[in-house]
Write a protein that holds these residues in place. Structure first.
Motif, short mmCIF file in Angstrom:
data_model
loop_
_atom_site.label_atom_id
_atom_site.label_comp_id
_atom_site.label_asym_id
_atom_site.label_seq_id
_atom_site.Cartn_x
_atom_site.Cartn_y
_atom_site.Cartn_z
N GLN A 95 0.82 -1.22 0.00
CA GLN A 95 0.00 0.00 0.00
C GLN A 95 0.85 1.26 0.00
OE1 GLN A 95 -3.71 -0.41 2.56
NE2 GLN A 95 -2.58 -2.24 3.17
N CYS A 96 2.02 1.20 0.65
CA CYS A 96 2.92 2.35 0.63
C CYS A 96 3.34 2.69 -0.80
CB CYS A 96 4.16 2.06 1.46
SG CYS A 96 3.86 1.96 3.23
N VAL A 97 3.60 1.65 -1.58
CA VAL A 97 4.03 1.85 -2.96
C VAL A 97 2.97 2.59 -3.77
CG1 VAL A 97 4.56 0.61 -5.11
CG2 VAL A 97 5.57 -0.14 -2.96
N GLN A 98 1.70 2.37 -3.44
CA GLN A 98 0.60 2.92 -4.23
C GLN A 98 0.21 4.34 -3.84
OE1 GLN A 98 0.25 0.74 -6.47
NE2 GLN A 98 1.09 -1.00 -5.34
N ILE A 99 0.65 4.83 -2.69
CA ILE A 99 0.18 6.14 -2.20
C ILE A 99 0.40 7.29 -3.18
CG2 ILE A 99 0.75 7.92 -0.49
CD1 ILE A 99 0.68 5.79 1.65
N PRO A 100 1.55 7.39 -3.85
CA PRO A 100 1.71 8.51 -4.80
C PRO A 100 0.68 8.53 -5.91
CG PRO A 100 3.83 7.47 -4.34
CD PRO A 100 2.78 6.60 -3.74
N PHE A 101 0.12 7.37 -6.25
CA PHE A 101 -0.80 7.29 -7.38
C PHE A 101 -2.23 7.71 -7.01
CE2 PHE A 101 2.45 3.89 -8.03
CZ PHE A 101 3.24 4.67 -8.84
N ALA A 102 -2.42 8.04 -5.75
CA ALA A 102 -3.67 8.69 -5.33
C ALA A 102 -3.40 10.15 -4.99
CB ALA A 102 -4.27 7.97 -4.13
N LEU A 103 -2.29 10.41 -4.28
CA LEU A 103 -2.00 11.76 -3.82
C LEU A 103 -1.65 12.72 -4.97
CD1 LEU A 103 0.08 11.50 -0.52
CD2 LEU A 103 -2.25 12.29 -0.83
N ILE A 104 -0.78 12.28 -5.86
CA ILE A 104 -0.32 13.19 -6.93
C ILE A 104 -1.46 13.60 -7.85
CG2 ILE A 104 1.21 13.42 -8.92
CD1 ILE A 104 3.22 11.66 -7.38
N PRO A 105 -2.27 12.67 -8.39
CA PRO A 105 -3.41 13.11 -9.21
C PRO A 105 -4.36 14.03 -8.45
CG PRO A 105 -3.02 10.77 -9.54
CD PRO A 105 -2.16 11.19 -8.40
N LEU A 106 -4.61 13.73 -7.17
CA LEU A 106 -5.52 14.57 -6.37
C LEU A 106 -5.00 16.00 -6.28
CD1 LEU A 106 -7.91 14.98 -4.39
CD2 LEU A 106 -6.35 14.27 -2.56
N LEU A 107 -3.73 16.16 -5.89
CA LEU A 107 -3.17 17.49 -5.70
C LEU A 107 -3.06 18.25 -7.02
CD1 LEU A 107 -0.40 16.86 -3.02
CD2 LEU A 107 -2.75 17.61 -2.70
N CYS A 108 -2.75 17.55 -8.08
CA CYS A 108 -2.67 18.21 -9.40
C CYS A 108 -4.03 18.70 -9.85
CB CYS A 108 -2.07 17.25 -10.43
SG CYS A 108 -0.31 16.89 -10.18
N LEU A 109 -5.05 17.88 -9.64
CA LEU A 109 -6.39 18.23 -10.13
C LEU A 109 -7.02 19.36 -9.32
CD1 LEU A 109 -7.71 14.62 -10.82
CD2 LEU A 109 -7.25 16.38 -12.54
N VAL A 110 -6.87 19.35 -7.99
CA VAL A 110 -7.50 20.40 -7.18
C VAL A 110 -6.79 21.74 -7.33
CG1 VAL A 110 -8.47 18.84 -5.45
CG2 VAL A 110 -6.19 19.80 -5.10
N SER A 111 -5.63 21.74 -7.98
CA SER A 111 -4.88 22.99 -8.18
C SER A 111 -5.19 23.65 -9.51
CB SER A 111 -3.37 22.71 -8.09
OG SER A 111 -3.02 22.11 -6.87
N ARG A 112 -5.95 22.98 -10.38
CA ARG A 112 -6.16 23.46 -11.73
C ARG A 112 -7.48 24.20 -11.87
NH1 ARG A 112 -4.84 18.68 -15.80
NH2 ARG A 112 -5.75 20.24 -17.20
N GLU A 113 -7.39 25.44 -12.36
CA GLU A 113 -8.58 26.29 -12.48
C GLU A 113 -9.56 25.77 -13.51
OE1 GLU A 113 -9.71 31.04 -12.87
OE2 GLU A 113 -7.63 30.36 -13.09
N GLU A 114 -9.05 25.18 -14.60
CA GLU A 114 -9.96 24.69 -15.64
C GLU A 114 -10.79 23.50 -15.17
OE1 GLU A 114 -5.81 23.06 -16.84
OE2 GLU A 114 -6.69 24.76 -15.75
N ILE A 115 -10.38 22.87 -14.08
CA ILE A 115 -11.14 21.75 -13.52
C ILE A 115 -11.97 22.20 -12.31
CG2 ILE A 115 -10.91 19.55 -12.28
CD1 ILE A 115 -8.52 18.94 -14.07
#
Length: 515
Positions: free
Chosen positions: A413-433
């Motif tokens: 599960q540790c290995v998989q954490i970036p693949f939830a956190l990074i998309p989340l942080l990238c998406l909530v930072s984008r104005e077009e979304i």
């Protein structure tokens, strides 16, 4: 906010709502809890106005945060709690508090994404990334979900084995736990509020069970308070500290919460209604995680009082913890062994049902599969139950082997954490979304710092585990190749989320035209 920005965002929300109606959504309209009209004298035509606070509204919004909080109380977390208490005593309670706070921040971002976009994280990943990337993200998320589910089902099976006094072996407990899928399907047919009520009962059972144990063992109140307030860390407790932080953010839970918040019928075309929803979800999520913190604190302090500094501290796990407590405190009016088992059973059953729930959203979002809910639930359940049965049959007689397996599942599960956190942080930072609901600079910096901290801590756990297991040239080469591909994919995900200033984009465009 300037009026023209509000109008543009209003149009963005209206267009998005129209598009979402053409696709399969997380919840059918008939299944949603209807909010509009609750404790309101009249509807206001001003789409920017936020309705005043209402206790009835808060009650109507209460539910998703408590389902989300189950991941903070699953058997994997309970094992981390008891080991932290037995080995580190009260010294890591401050870390438990701040880890829960970090988890709250991440979950609030997931809720913000779901409310502002009317889509959950898996759906947005499907829209955002090319096919190869989203399929890889889906595989990684499913692996994390399966790993978490194995821990949760095994935890339930251990509780059933204890309560049956060993009559039911581990594998039969796995089969019984698998049947919770049908309970979930049955309750879901009666509405989302019935399902939320079930989880409220299970959380209450955990709270009562572990509070009872807290009362029976009587931990030291002064040491408890000092442990929460004063940071303390030593080389002997670093592994337990890593375990506490690593258990906080479960990849599938981030996806789940972004979908759960869509169970309320919110008029997303009105900015004020979106703000209102975010306010109530923030309140109920904070309350839910405050309760989960208290439950985790009960477990940690019980084992700190009972076994810290003892010879058996390093050998305590889920399966023998209850018996060790029984040996130390005796039967009493109601044996503490069975109190422990009841709390563990509630934790395991609730977390396996939320795992099934999360699996539906993850599979439907990434793959856009138009299957009936019961079909998706059965597929998700089967993916976890088959490997869990194999595990139960293989490790039924060995407590040590189960502990080793649990450590490797934590690594998975540790290995998989970036693949939830990074998309989340990238998406909530984008104005077009996100429109005007994108996160500000301060929250963005704090969120990325938390994400980097969690990923570094989990990276430490991964390297520590691999360093003791890797041997031989062939295996080492495979691990190195996997690590390289893993880092490359993380870099790719981060690069997809980088936004450049408008002047830079214009400069690049003009340079291309000139050339």
């Amino acid at each position: 906010m300037p009026p023209h920005d509000e109008e543009e965002h209003h149009q963005l929300l209206a267009d998005r709502l129209l598009n979402s109606n053409e696709e399969e959504s997380a919840y059918d309209y008939s299944d949603k809890v209807h909010i509009i009209g609750v404790d309101e004298e009249h509807n206001d035509d001003d789409f920017t106005k936020t309705p005043p606070f209402s206790w009835k509204k808060l009650w109507a919004f209460t539910g998703p945060g408590f389902l989300m909080s189950i991941a903070f109380l699953d058997p994997g977390n309970l094992e981390g709690d008891l080991q932290a208490g037995a080995i580190a005593g009260y010294s890591l309670l401050w870390l438990l508090f701040w880890a829960t706070a970090m988890g709250l921040l991440v979950q609030l971002l997931a809720a913000r994404l779901g409310v502002a976009t009317s889509k959950h994280l898996a759906e947005l990943c499907r829209d955002e990334y090319p096919k190869w990337a989203r399929l890889l993200l889906w595989v990684m998320t499913e692996l994390a979900l399966i790993g978490a589910d194995i821990q949760e089902v095994i935890g339930s099976a251990i509780a059933i084995k204890i309560l049956s006094r060993g009559f039911l072996p581990l594998w039969s407990g796995v089969v019984i736990t698998a049947l919770d899928c049908f309970v979930f399907l049955f309750l879901e047919n009666y509405g989302v509020r019935k399902l939320e009520a079930l989880f409220a009962v299970l959380i209450a059972v955990m709270a009562v069970s572990f509070a009872w144990m807290f009362g029976e063992t009587k931990p030291n109140g002064v040491e408890l308070l000092v442990g929460v307030v004063v940071p303390k860390l030593s080389s002997k407790t670093i592994k337990q500290a890593v375990g506490i932080v690593g258990c906080v953010i479960m990849p599938h839970n981030v996806f789940l919460h972004s979908a759960l918040v869509q169970s309320r019928d919110i008029d997303n075309r009105k900015i004020g209604r979106v703000r209102e929803a975010l306010k109530y979800y923030s309140i109920e999520s904070t309350i839910a995680l405050a309760i989960s913190f208290m439950i985790n604190l009960f477990v940690t302090t019980v084992f700190a009082k009972s076994f810290y500094g003892s010879e058996i501290a390093n050998s305590i796990g889920l399966e023998n913890a209850g018996q060790y407590l029984q040996d130390k405190y005796g039967g009493g009016s109601f044996p503490i062994l069975y109190i422990w088992a009841i709390g563990l059973l509630a934790a395991g059953q609730s977390s396996t049902i939320t795992g099934t729930y999360a699996g539906q959203f993850i599979m439907g979002g990434f793959l856009h599969m138009r299957l009936k809910k019961w079909q998706r639930a059965l597929i998700t359940r089967s993916c976890a139950i088959v490997p869990t049965l194999i595990v139960a049959l293989a490790f039924d007689t060995s407590e040590k082997s189960l502990d080793v397996l649990n450590e490797w599942l934590n690594v998975l599960q540790c290995v998989q954490i970036p693949f939830a956190l990074i998309p989340l942080l990238c998406l909530v930072s984008r104005e077009e979304i996100m429109g005007i609901f994108k996160i500000g600079s301060t929250i963005k910096v704090i969120s990325w710092l938390v994400a980097v901290l969690v990923m570094l801590i989990n990276g430490y756990l991964l390297m520590d585990s691999l360093s003791s297991a890797v041997s031989g040239m062939l295996f080492t080469s495979v691990v190195v190749a996997f690590t390289g591909a893993y880092i490359a994919f993380i870099v790719y995900l981060i690069s997809r989320g980088i936004t450049f200033p408008n002047w830079f984009v214009k400069h690049k465009s003009s340079s291309s035209i000139d050339n």
